[in-house]
Design a protein around this motif. Structure first.
Motif, PDB file in Angstrom:
ATOM      1  N   PRO A   2      -3.919-124.928  -0.163  1.00 47.53           N
ATOM      2  CA  PRO A   2      -3.206-123.713   0.248  1.00 47.53           C
ATOM      3  C   PRO A   2      -3.928-122.463  -0.246  1.00 47.53           C
ATOM      4  N   LEU A   3      -3.813-121.409   0.562  1.00 48.57           N
ATOM      5  CA  LEU A   3      -4.409-120.136   0.173  1.00 48.57           C
ATOM      6  C   LEU A   3      -3.514-119.450  -0.841  1.00 48.57           C
ATOM      7  N   CYS A   4      -4.109-118.881  -1.839  1.00 46.82           N
ATOM      8  CA  CYS A   4      -3.347-118.198  -2.890  1.00 46.82           C
ATOM      9  C   CYS A   4      -3.499-116.695  -2.735  1.00 46.82           C
ATOM     10  N   PRO A   5      -2.479-115.952  -3.167  1.00 45.64           N
ATOM     11  CA  PRO A   5      -2.606-114.497  -3.121  1.00 45.64           C
ATOM     12  C   PRO A   5      -3.662-114.024  -4.121  1.00 45.64           C
ATOM     13  N   GLN A   6      -4.295-112.904  -3.797  1.00 49.16           N
ATOM     14  CA  GLN A   6      -5.244-112.293  -4.709  1.00 49.16           C
ATOM     15  C   GLN A   6      -4.507-111.228  -5.498  1.00 49.16           C
ATOM     16  N   VAL A   7      -4.627-111.272  -6.816  1.00 51.54           N
ATOM     17  CA  VAL A   7      -3.941-110.325  -7.684  1.00 51.54           C
ATOM     18  C   VAL A   7      -4.985-109.512  -8.433  1.00 51.54           C
ATOM     19  N   HIS A   8      -4.817-108.170  -8.350  1.00 53.27           N
ATOM     20  CA  HIS A   8      -5.722-107.260  -9.045  1.00 53.27           C
ATOM     21  C   HIS A   8      -4.879-106.393  -9.969  1.00 53.27           C
ATOM     22  N   TYR A   9      -5.319-106.257 -11.202  1.00 49.05           N
ATOM     23  CA  TYR A   9      -4.606-105.414 -12.164  1.00 49.05           C
ATOM     24  C   TYR A   9      -5.530-104.282 -12.592  1.00 49.05           C
ATOM     25  N   GLY A  14      -2.113 -99.106 -14.901  1.00 45.90           N
ATOM     26  CA  GLY A  14      -1.010-100.044 -15.108  1.00 45.90           C
ATOM     27  C   GLY A  14      -0.434-100.594 -13.811  1.00 45.90           C
ATOM     28  N   THR A  15      -1.191-100.498 -12.722  1.00 46.14           N
ATOM     29  CA  THR A  15      -0.695-101.003 -11.434  1.00 46.14           C
ATOM     30  C   THR A  15      -1.238-102.395 -11.153  1.00 46.14           C
ATOM     31  N   THR A  16      -0.417-103.148 -10.422  1.00 44.20           N
ATOM     32  CA  THR A  16      -0.814-104.483  -9.989  1.00 44.20           C
ATOM     33  C   THR A  16      -0.811-104.498  -8.466  1.00 44.20           C
ATOM     34  N   ARG A  17      -1.882-104.973  -7.858  1.00 40.70           N
ATOM     35  CA  ARG A  17      -1.996-105.057  -6.404  1.00 40.70           C
ATOM     36  C   ARG A  17      -2.158-106.516  -6.032  1.00 40.70           C
ATOM     37  N   THR A  18      -1.246-106.997  -5.196  1.00 42.51           N
ATOM     38  CA  THR A  18      -1.280-108.386  -4.754  1.00 42.51           C
ATOM     39  C   THR A  18      -1.478-108.410  -3.242  1.00 42.51           C
ATOM     40  N   VAL A  19      -2.505-109.143  -2.787  1.00 38.22           N
ATOM     41  CA  VAL A  19      -2.764-109.296  -1.359  1.00 38.22           C
ATOM     42  C   VAL A  19      -2.487-110.752  -1.004  1.00 38.22           C
ATOM     43  N   HIS A  20      -1.482-110.943  -0.123  1.00 36.96           N
ATOM     44  CA  HIS A  20      -1.081-112.288   0.284  1.00 36.96           C
ATOM     45  C   HIS A  20      -1.899-112.738   1.496  1.00 36.96           C
ATOM     46  N   GLU A  25       0.458-106.632   1.530  1.00 37.82           N
ATOM     47  CA  GLU A  25      -0.109-106.095   0.299  1.00 37.82           C
ATOM     48  C   GLU A  25       1.027-105.465  -0.503  1.00 37.82           C
ATOM     49  N   VAL A  26       1.167-105.856  -1.762  1.00 33.99           N
ATOM     50  CA  VAL A  26       2.239-105.373  -2.625  1.00 33.99           C
ATOM     51  C   VAL A  26       1.613-104.681  -3.831  1.00 33.99           C
ATOM     52  N   VAL A  27       2.027-103.417  -4.061  1.00 33.48           N
ATOM     53  CA  VAL A  27       1.527-102.663  -5.204  1.00 33.48           C
ATOM     54  C   VAL A  27       2.710-102.348  -6.111  1.00 33.48           C
ATOM     55  N   ARG A  28       2.616-102.751  -7.374  1.00 25.73           N
ATOM     56  CA  ARG A  28       3.667-102.492  -8.357  1.00 25.73           C
ATOM     57  C   ARG A  28       3.155-101.478  -9.369  1.00 25.73           C
ATOM     58  N   PHE A  29       3.969-100.439  -9.600  1.00 26.83           N
ATOM     59  CA  PHE A  29       3.594 -99.353 -10.498  1.00 26.83           C
ATOM     60  C   PHE A  29       4.330 -99.499 -11.824  1.00 26.83           C
ATOM     61  N   PRO A  30       3.834 -98.871 -12.878  1.00 23.65           N
ATOM     62  CA  PRO A  30       4.470 -98.979 -14.191  1.00 23.65           C
ATOM     63  C   PRO A  30       5.898 -98.411 -14.214  1.00 23.65           C
ATOM     64  N   ASP A  31       6.203 -97.474 -13.307  1.00 24.47           N
ATOM     65  CA  ASP A  31       7.556 -96.899 -13.277  1.00 24.47           C
ATOM     66  C   ASP A  31       8.547 -97.792 -12.530  1.00 24.47           C
ATOM     67  N   LYS A  32       8.140 -99.046 -12.239  1.00 22.46           N
ATOM     68  CA  LYS A  32       8.956-100.068 -11.565  1.00 22.46           C
ATOM     69  C   LYS A  32       9.090 -99.834 -10.065  1.00 22.46           C
ATOM     70  N   SER A  42       3.584-101.119   8.976  1.00 19.51           N
ATOM     71  CA  SER A  42       4.753-100.514   8.341  1.00 19.51           C
ATOM     72  C   SER A  42       4.593-100.523   6.826  1.00 19.51           C
ATOM     73  N   LYS A  43       5.350 -99.650   6.187  1.00 25.35           N
ATOM     74  CA  LYS A  43       5.304 -99.524   4.732  1.00 25.35           C
ATOM     75  C   LYS A  43       6.732 -99.492   4.218  1.00 25.35           C
ATOM     76  N   GLU A  44       6.955-100.076   3.070  1.00 23.66           N
ATOM     77  CA  GLU A  44       8.275-100.115   2.444  1.00 23.66           C
ATOM     78  C   GLU A  44       8.118 -99.747   0.979  1.00 23.66           C
ATOM     79  N   VAL A  45       8.956 -98.821   0.506  1.00 28.27           N
ATOM     80  CA  VAL A  45       8.912 -98.406  -0.893  1.00 28.27           C
ATOM     81  C   VAL A  45      10.252 -98.744  -1.523  1.00 28.27           C
ATOM     82  N   LEU A  46      10.222 -99.524  -2.601  1.00 25.92           N
ATOM     83  CA  LEU A  46      11.433 -99.906  -3.310  1.00 25.92           C
ATOM     84  C   LEU A  46      11.439 -99.189  -4.655  1.00 25.92           C
ATOM     85  N   PHE A  47      12.513 -98.430  -4.908  1.00 23.58           N
ATOM     86  CA  PHE A  47      12.628 -97.675  -6.150  1.00 23.58           C
ATOM     87  C   PHE A  47      13.511 -98.427  -7.139  1.00 23.58           C
TER      88      PHE A  47
END
Length: 136
Positions: A2-9, A14-20, A25-32, A42-47
């Motif tokens: 199986p293919l695994c996501p690529q995770v970059h920190y 302090g951001t983490t970028r995950t490419v599935h 593509e999911v980017v997580r910021f230190p402010d959650k 499309s783009k989705e931002v979750l606060f």
């Protein structure tokens, strides 16, 4: 295999970028805050407070934790739907509030105001707030 996501920190931000493998593509910021970039563009931002904002084809929609939603169309028209059932529509020509009981109040850009009650009564006021028309 199986293919695994690529995770970059990035330690400096302090951001983490995950490419599935699906292209998500999911980017997580230190402010959650989390930003999701979908393959369809499309783009989705979750606060952290539960607010979610979505962007697709030049349109924007935000849903707040209390259930209120705000949609902005490509032409700039804005629709706000409140959790109590009221609805606001803002355009270049007018601002309108629609109430759950059927009453509609509209304020036009020239200052005129119109109220249509659920009973069918219509009141129109001019710029100087003097009553111009009142009929049932």
């Amino acid at each position: 295999m199986p293919l695994c996501p690529q995770v970059h920190y990035c330690a400096s931000t302090g951001t983490t970028r995950t490419v599935h493998p699906s292209g998500l593509e999911v980017v997580r910021f230190p402010d959650k805050r989390t930003e999701k970039f979908h393959p369809d563009g499309s783009k989705e931002v979750l606060f952290p407070d539960g607010t979610v904002t979505r962007f697709l084809d030049g349109q924007e929609e935000t849903v707040f934790p209390d259930g209120t939603s705000v949609s902005v169309a490509r032409n700039g028209d804005k629709t706000i739907v409140f959790s109590n059932g009221q609805r606001d529509i803002h355009t270049a020509e007018f601002k309108r509030r629609e109430y759950p009981d059927g009453t509609v109040r509209t304020v036009y850009c020239d200052g005129r105001q119109e109220t249509r009650d659920a009973s069918g009564r219509v009141k129109v006021r001019g710029e100087a707030r003097n009553r111009v028309l009142d009929w049932k």
